[in-house]
Write an enzyme that holds these catalytic residues in place. Structure first.
Site, mmCIF file in Angstrom:
data_model
loop_
_atom_site.group_PDB
_atom_site.id
_atom_site.type_symbol
_atom_site.label_atom_id
_atom_site.label_comp_id
_atom_site.label_asym_id
_atom_site.label_seq_id
_atom_site.Cartn_x
_atom_site.Cartn_y
_atom_site.Cartn_z
ATOM 1 N N ASP A 11 1.094 -1.121 0.364
ATOM 2 C CA ASP A 11 0.120 0.259 -0.109
ATOM 3 C C ASP A 11 0.646 1.290 -0.183
ATOM 4 O O ASP A 11 1.990 1.172 1.098
ATOM 5 C CB ASP A 11 -0.934 0.029 1.507
ATOM 6 C CG ASP A 11 -1.638 -0.801 0.677
ATOM 7 O OD1 ASP A 11 -2.125 -1.637 0.012
ATOM 8 O OD2 ASP A 11 -3.260 -1.072 2.000
ATOM 9 N N ASP A 130 -14.159 -6.923 -5.265
ATOM 10 C CA ASP A 130 -13.953 -7.280 -4.155
ATOM 11 C C ASP A 130 -15.657 -7.430 -3.519
ATOM 12 O O ASP A 130 -16.453 -7.117 -3.864
ATOM 13 C CB ASP A 130 -14.298 -5.594 -3.051
ATOM 14 C CG ASP A 130 -12.634 -4.970 -3.460
ATOM 15 O OD1 ASP A 130 -11.836 -5.413 -3.072
ATOM 16 O OD2 ASP A 130 -13.144 -3.404 -2.889
#
Lengths: 252, 209
Positions: A11, A130
């Site tokens: 990230d 997702d």
């Protein structure tokens, strides 16, 4: 034979790797270039960088990060997060990324997948999904905006749509399993892998080397992604790969 | 000196970075007159065969490449750049290639001889099997390299296939004919093995200087 791929995910926020990567050996644990080199050495097959910058400046910085990483890394890498237009894709791919990953923007405007695939080829376009189990649907539902918003899409229908529109790979995250470290969602992964013709990356739930094996055998995944267990050195890419080799899974 | 052909369809950045890491002297150009100064050419490429040929022909780079090879110059095609070395491709309807290596480019069917489905594109790390001698393989052992492609080369001249990779079909991975070379995978993305292969190409080119 094509090997099963192990993909660490990093990230990046405002140009820095966040989530406190725990490597004492690194001079700067927040430096994307240094971390990328580390994972390359460890035997990672690919890397995914997820830009979680909220600001426009952060996104601009990401282009510089991509350039720096591309300049030093000799394995492929994907960049996701905040890619909303063909222009965004051009910026990231021209800076040296091998693939871009689209999530919310693809659900909001599925034509974006086609535009990217026509311009760069399907091999550059990853669609990230997702997914969370939905009792009323009797299947998994697609979520957007980092898992905060529901959509009308059932997962299998959406991945088929994405592939028809030109997605070259599916990055599939189980929201139910993510962060639990109890293993990947095998039923979800298998259902998706069997319904599309392109490679599927399993994500969410990795807690041990054995979980990777299940993802590849029972889950029929082509690749598996993990973040924290690698960053916090609960296991390493090397360890996972030597375990997989013992179990007869073909890895590099 | 290496000349990288820029015809608007390559990931020039990663190829040039790989050459930089190898301390190779190179330049990037779309001008045949400039490229003629190079001892060895690299033809990268990502995208569709037909579009690539149209762009090469538009800049008369096809004529240049053939002449370069006729004059004994080295040529290395990477990914789509390798496919362009063959006679033709069926991608988006038949299109003629550079015809420097016999054979044609056809789509991976996604279905093996027993009617089992397999995934297309062929994406990821696959191991090279060495079939024939090639100066590119000098001093190297069979190892993994990174592939991303949906089309592959089919040729009756098996001796041109220096190395292949086992997918559900045998995929020609390194092709060699005289001073013309091709790699279906991405050496610039294939970690240490890819770097070694590029190094061997650079040594060949250097030998000519």
């Amino acid at each position: 034979m094509l090997t099963k791929r192990i993909i660490p995910c990093l990230d990046v926020k405002e140009g820095r790797v966040v989530k406190g990567v725990q490597f004492v050996s690194l001079r700067d644990a927040g430096d994307p270039v240094e971390l990328a080199a580390f994972y390359d050495q460890e035997g990672a097959d690919e890397l995914v960088f997820l830009d979680i910058s909220a600001s426009h400046e952060g996104r601009e910085t990401m282009v510089d990060v991509v350039k720096a990483v591309a300049g030093s890394l000799a394995i492929p890498f994907t960049v996701g997060g905040g890619i909303n237009s063909l222009e965004d894709m051009k910026q990231i791919l021209r800076a040296g990324a091998d693939k871009v990953s689209l999530n919310t923007s693809a659900v909001l405007r599925p034509e974006l997948i086609t535009e990217g695939a026509n311009y760069f080829g399907s091999q550059c376009i990853v669609v990230a999904v997702d997914a969370r189990w939905d009792e009323s649907l009797g299947s998994w539902r697609v979520y957007t905006h980092g898992g905060r918003r529901t959509t009308d899409w059932e997962v299998i229908a959406w991945v088929k749509e994405a592939v028809n529109r030109g997605a070259g790979e599916i990055l599939l995250t189980s929201m139910d399993n993510d962060g639990e470290k109890q293993g990947f969602n095998l039923a979800l992964t298998r259902a998706v892998s069997e319904s599309v013709s392109v490679p599927v990356i399993a994500s969410g739930g990795a807690g041990s080397a054995a979980h990777f094996e299940e993802a590849f055998t029972t889950g029929k995944a082509d690749a598996a992604l993990a973040a924290s267990i690698f960053h916090y050195k609960e296991t390493s890419v090397k360890e996972v790969k030597s375990f997989l080799k013992q179990k007869g899974v073909v890895v590099r | 000196m290496i000349g990288i052909v820029d015809y608007g369809m390559g990931n020039l950045f990663s190829v040039s970075k790989a050459l930089e890491r190898l301390d190779a002297e190179f330049f990037i150009s779309d001008d045949p007159a400039e490229l003629a100064k190079a001892d060895g050419i690299i033809l990268p490429g990502v995208g569709s065969f037909r579009d690539a040929m149209i762009l090469l022909e538009y800049k008369e780079l096809d004529v240049f490449l053939k002449k370069h090879v006729d004059n004994g110059g080295y040529l290395l095609g990477i990914c789509l750049g390798m496919q362009l070395l063959f006679e033709e491709s069926e991608e988006n309807g038949p299109a003629k290639g550079l015809s420097l290596i016999p054979g044609k480019i056809t789509r991976l069917s996604g279905m093996d001889s027993k009617n089992n489905a397999y995934k297309v594109p062929h994406m990821g790390w696959n191991k090279l099997t060495f079939n024939n001698q090639s100066p590119l393989l000098k001093g190297l052992e069979e190892d993994y390299v990174y592939f991303v492609h949906s089309y592959f080369a089919v040729t009756n001249e098996t001796e041109v296939v220096a190395a292949s990779a086992k997918y559900d079909v045998d995929v020609p991975a390194i092709v060699t004919k005289g001073n013309v070379f091709g790699m279906q995978f991405h050496p610039e993305k294939s970690s240490s093995m890819g770097i070694s292969l590029l190094k061997n190409y650079l040594s060949l080119v250097k030998g000519r200087q």
